[in-house]
Design an enzyme around this catalytic site. Structure first.
Site, short mmCIF file in Angstrom:
data_model
loop_
_atom_site.label_atom_id
_atom_site.label_comp_id
_atom_site.label_asym_id
_atom_site.label_seq_id
_atom_site.Cartn_x
_atom_site.Cartn_y
_atom_site.Cartn_z
N ALA A 65 0.87 -1.17 0.00
CA ALA A 65 0.00 0.00 0.00
C ALA A 65 0.91 1.22 0.00
O ALA A 65 2.07 1.14 0.41
CB ALA A 65 -0.88 -0.03 1.24
N GLY A 108 0.60 -4.91 0.99
CA GLY A 108 -0.59 -4.94 0.16
C GLY A 108 -0.37 -5.58 -1.20
O GLY A 108 -1.30 -6.10 -1.81
N GLU A 111 -0.70 -9.18 -0.58
CA GLU A 111 -2.12 -9.42 -0.28
C GLU A 111 -2.96 -9.35 -1.55
O GLU A 111 -3.88 -10.16 -1.74
CB GLU A 111 -2.59 -8.40 0.76
CG GLU A 111 -1.90 -8.63 2.11
CD GLU A 111 -2.12 -7.50 3.10
OE1 GLU A 111 -1.76 -6.35 2.77
OE2 GLU A 111 -2.64 -7.75 4.19
N GLU A 131 4.74 -5.08 7.08
CA GLU A 131 4.05 -3.99 7.77
C GLU A 131 4.55 -3.80 9.20
O GLU A 131 4.55 -2.69 9.73
CB GLU A 131 2.53 -4.27 7.81
CG GLU A 131 1.87 -4.21 6.45
CD GLU A 131 1.80 -5.54 5.74
OE1 GLU A 131 2.56 -6.48 6.08
OE2 GLU A 131 0.97 -5.65 4.81
C1 HXC Z 1 5.07 4.38 -1.30
C2 HXC Z 1 6.95 3.39 -2.14
C3 HXC Z 1 6.60 2.14 -1.57
C4 HXC Z 1 5.38 2.08 -0.82
C5 HXC Z 1 8.46 1.89 -2.61
N1 HXC Z 1 8.10 3.18 -2.78
N2 HXC Z 1 7.56 1.24 -1.87
N3 HXC Z 1 6.18 4.48 -2.02
N4 HXC Z 1 4.66 3.21 -0.72
N5 HXC Z 1 4.93 0.94 -0.28
C6 HXC Z 1 8.82 4.23 -3.51
C7 HXC Z 1 10.04 4.70 -2.78
O1 HXC Z 1 9.71 5.67 -1.80
C8 HXC Z 1 10.85 5.29 -3.91
O2 HXC Z 1 10.36 6.56 -4.29
C9 HXC Z 1 10.55 4.34 -5.08
O3 HXC Z 1 9.33 3.70 -4.74
C10 HXC Z 1 11.62 3.28 -5.26
O4 HXC Z 1 11.82 2.61 -4.02
P1 HXC Z 1 13.25 2.38 -3.35
O5 HXC Z 1 13.01 2.14 -1.92
O6 HXC Z 1 14.17 3.49 -3.71
O7 HXC Z 1 13.72 1.05 -4.10
P2 HXC Z 1 14.69 -0.09 -3.55
O8 HXC Z 1 15.85 0.54 -2.83
O9 HXC Z 1 14.95 -0.96 -4.72
O10 HXC Z 1 13.85 -0.88 -2.46
C11 HXC Z 1 12.72 -1.63 -2.84
C12 HXC Z 1 11.87 -2.03 -1.58
C13 HXC Z 1 11.58 -0.76 -0.74
C14 HXC Z 1 12.66 -3.04 -0.75
C15 HXC Z 1 10.61 -2.70 -2.11
O11 HXC Z 1 11.04 0.24 -1.64
C16 HXC Z 1 10.59 -1.00 0.36
O12 HXC Z 1 10.94 -1.55 1.40
N6 HXC Z 1 9.35 -0.52 0.18
C17 HXC Z 1 8.33 -0.59 1.20
C18 HXC Z 1 7.83 -2.00 1.33
C19 HXC Z 1 6.75 -2.08 2.42
O13 HXC Z 1 7.00 -1.77 3.58
N7 HXC Z 1 5.56 -2.46 2.03
C20 HXC Z 1 4.46 -2.57 2.90
C21 HXC Z 1 3.71 -1.28 2.86
S1 HXC Z 1 2.43 -1.27 4.04
P3 HXC Z 1 11.20 7.93 -4.00
O14 HXC Z 1 10.36 8.96 -4.68
O15 HXC Z 1 11.22 8.06 -2.53
O16 HXC Z 1 12.54 7.67 -4.61
C22 HXC Z 1 1.19 -2.08 3.40
C23 HXC Z 1 0.06 -2.08 4.31
C24 HXC Z 1 -1.01 -3.04 4.13
O17 HXC Z 1 1.22 -2.60 2.36
C25 HXC Z 1 -2.04 -2.84 5.18
C26 HXC Z 1 -1.62 -2.30 6.50
C27 HXC Z 1 -1.55 -0.81 6.69
#
Ligand code: HXC
Length: 257
Positions: A65, A108, A111, A131
């Site tokens: 998400a 998400g 999911e 998360e």
């Molecule tokens: C918003 C995101 C994002 C996310 C990545 N980006 N994931 N933006 N929401 N979930 C954005 C980053 O901010 C960045 O933009 C661009 O995408 C590229 O990501 P990087 O981090 O620079 O890439 P990389 O170093 O290759 O790392 C990839 C990754 C990492 C390991 C996937 O991006 C990551 O850990 N993302 C979050 C994963 C996560 O926690 N997902 C769960 C979300 S919560 P900018 O503009 O900053 O460069 C969820 C909730 C479900 O899903 C329900 C409960 C609330």
């Protein structure tokens, strides 16, 4: 119809839906949800479309998400809007949905992939429910669907530690139906979808309902439900055609009636 966050292609009777927010690794924001709701409703309503493949990019199916969009939301915002409930449109889809996953399927994203009827993974796929690292929990079904897919031990470990599972482990654990080379992912998923799209449409709907029932019903009720759907198909023209075609050693030709 064009969408801000999705690319849609039609390959004969198969709809290919690509998540398309490359700048955010396909993070699922409210626009993506609105687009998915519209695209899945359009697919379900179109009798010419018989199977849908949902995919992302080579790098990410979806990295979760959209954290930037969620970060300032209050409890009242979340609870009041029933945040994420719109994804029930995806699981309400009556026709088959295949998720074709390459790269990250996190939070998400994992999911959403699990909302599909099954997942075909590229050898680059990485699944996770990270998360917990954001001080929240799965919120789009991950704590429930992951347990049903891979059992409590692995699901609990993944949700508590946020560790990722690679494609080989995901296949061993039963999270994905099959792993294919990344470069062949979409072609393989489309081929599988075309196989399903060529089956008798009412039988396809019935199989999906039967297998779904295994998650919702006790065994005895599920078996009765299965048998009634099986019986019901004997009221279809396609059942007569399918069995006559087998006996005549020719392919069946379906009317969907
Ligand atoms: C918003 C995101 C994002 C996310 C990545 N980006 N994931 N933006 N929401 N979930 C954005 C980053 O901010 C960045 O933009 C661009 O995408 C590229 O990501 P990087 O981090 O620079 O890439 P990389 O170093 O290759 O790392 C990839 C990754 C990492 C390991 C996937 O991006 C990551 O850990 N993302 C979050 C994963 C996560 O926690 N997902 C769960 C979300 S919560 P900018 O503009 O900053 O460069 C969820 C909730 C479900 O899903 C329900 C409960 C609330």
């Amino acid at each position: 119809m064009t969408y801000e966050t999705l690319l849609i292609e039609q390959h004969d009777a198969v709809t290919l839906v690509r998540l398309n927010r490359p700048q955010a690794l396909n993070a699922l924001n409210s626009q993506t949800l609105a687009d998915l709701i519209a695209a899945f409703a359009a697919y379900d309503a179109d009798p010419a479309q018989r199977c849908l493949v949902l995919t992302g990019s080579e790098k990410a199916f979806a990295a979760g998400a959209d954290i930037k969009e969620m970060s300032e939301q209050s409890f009242a915002d979340m609870y009041g809007s029933n945040f994420f409930a719109g994804y029930e449109r995806v699981t309400a889809t009556r026709k088959p949905v295949i998720a074709a996953v390459a790269g990250f399927a996190l939070g998400g994203g994992c999911e959403l992939a699990m909302m599909a009827d099954f997942i075909i993974a590229a050898d680059t796929a990485k699944f996770g429910q990270p998360e917990i690292k954001l001080a929240v929990t799965p919120g789009m079904g991950g704590s429930q669907r992951l347990v049903r897919a891979i059992g409590k031990a692995k699901a609990m470990e993944m949700c508590l530690t946020g560790r990722m599972m690679d494609a080989a482990e995901a296949e061993r654990a039963g999270l994905v139906a099959r792993v294919v080379p990344a470069e062949a992912l979409v072609a393989e998923a489309l081929k599988t979808a075309a196989t399903i799209a060529a089956m008798a449409p009412l039988a396809v709907l019935a199989v999906k309902e039967q297998v779904e029932a295994a998650f919702e019903m006790p065994l005895s009720a599920g078996i009765r439900y299965e048998r009634r759907l099986f019986h019901a198909l004997f009221g279809s023209q396609d059942q007569k055609e399918g069995m006559a075609a087998f006996v005549a050693k020719r392919p069946g030709v379906w009317t969907g009636k």
